[in-house]
Scaffold this active site. Sequence first.
Site, PDB file in Angstrom:
ATOM      1  N   ARG A 147       3.055 -10.740   9.148  1.00  0.00           N
ATOM      2  CA  ARG A 147       4.451 -10.544   8.729  1.00  0.00           C
ATOM      3  C   ARG A 147       5.438 -10.922   9.830  1.00  0.00           C
ATOM      4  NH1 ARG A 147       3.526  -4.946   5.291  1.00  0.00           N
ATOM      5  NH2 ARG A 147       2.985  -5.978   3.333  1.00  0.00           N
ATOM      6  N   LYS A 150      -5.877  -1.054 -13.053  1.00  0.00           N
ATOM      7  CA  LYS A 150      -5.228  -0.375 -14.182  1.00  0.00           C
ATOM      8  C   LYS A 150      -4.332  -1.274 -15.014  1.00  0.00           C
ATOM      9  CE  LYS A 150      -5.240   4.263 -12.162  1.00  0.00           C
ATOM     10  NZ  LYS A 150      -4.402   5.392 -11.732  1.00  0.00           N
ATOM     11  N   GLY A 207      -2.379  -7.702  -2.805  1.00  0.00           N
ATOM     12  CA  GLY A 207      -3.236  -7.442  -1.646  1.00  0.00           C
ATOM     13  C   GLY A 207      -4.621  -8.041  -1.664  1.00  0.00           C
ATOM     14  N   GLY A 227       4.395  -6.060  -4.736  1.00  0.00           N
ATOM     15  CA  GLY A 227       5.237  -5.331  -5.692  1.00  0.00           C
ATOM     16  C   GLY A 227       6.428  -6.138  -6.152  1.00  0.00           C
TER      17      GLY A 227
END
Length: 417
Positions: free
Chosen positions: A34, A217, A374, A397
């Site tokens: 990052r 999920k 990820g 996200g």
Amino acid sequence: MKIDQFNFAGKKAIVRVDFNVPLDENGKVTDDTRIRGALPTLKKVLADGGALIMMSHMGKPKGKVNPKMSLGQIKEDVSKALGVEVKFAPDCGNADEAAQALKPGEALLLENLRFYPEEEGKPVGIDKADPAYAAAKDEMKKRQKDFAKKLASYADVYVNDAFGTAHRKHASTAVIADYFDADSKMLGYLMEKEVTAIDNVLKNAQHPFTAIIGGSKVSSKLGVIKNLLDKVDNLIIGGGMGYTFIKAQGGKIGESLHEDDLMPEALNVMEEAKKKGVNLSLSVATVAANEFSNDAERKVVDIYNIPDGWEGMDASEESLAIWKKIILESKTILWNGPVGVFEFENFAHGTGEIAKYVAQATKENGAYSLVGGGDSVAAVNKFGLADQVSYVSTGGGAMLEAIEGKVLPGVAAIKGE
């Protein structure tokens, strides 16, 4: 304003970066990806003759000072990467003197923004069910504006280069933009690349367009799946979420991960895919295990007939062969989420193969591929394939919300949307 067209000479620029990097128990950076990702933007400011102020969050300190999440721990790493000795302001909300003293070509790193609850703008220590919550929320929003105004006062120009937090309406990612005019706020190079990559798959996709959606999920990806049904030709659903679709059709899934309450939605997705002519491809057989463990006993079984006491853990060779054909025939590929329990070496094979197919389609067939999330990113990195796909997204996200069709506050605040 585009960053390439802006000259930072004689200006102070406050740049929102994502320096939420992993640290070991001694506070040493274990992965500086990052930091390196922000360098083009940071070096542009300095090369132009501007003064650089960097701000970021680290971890989830929940509005309280926590030394284990201090950005002071990474100051030397940032200095080394930038090639400039970085100064440090130990309180991001009281850095006036440090900011004013900054000369052209110098750099300053502010302490963790989330040490202040105003950054996230959520009331602290009060439950949402409490009748006083609404008033507390309004009060915090006012304080958030004041905090953003304070941060803005340090600089002449605002640059947002933190895509990982672009889906958050925080003081430093969105609210601060209100205190700069249109010519004094812009996206950094990393943000520009992320937004372009998402536009390439959502607005400018070449067909056939295939989306590979994995993970555990259905609930976390339902909005994404629904939005993609209007855009893709093929939708591959793998990983833990696939078992909800299998059970919804009457399949026996043993102990496999699933969400009973999402079964009607799964059937709706299958029906919508059929109506829209989307080829929805589920696993046909699975590598099952007799317990959730890397060393569990394994066997390949029909996905609709997983024995009691066993659970699906990875995609089978039969499923992978079907998916390989689909992927290699695609011109646009979006991949988010693993197709097996990737954290266990013995059940990481399927996800690794998907990484190879996506790279092959990109390299040999000229497909445009966007990889995000990820485990998907970890897979292309693990197999040394990151440079063989078109783009690897840094913000899981944020990428998911953009693909779901949601407006990203961090982008909208700059573009005035």
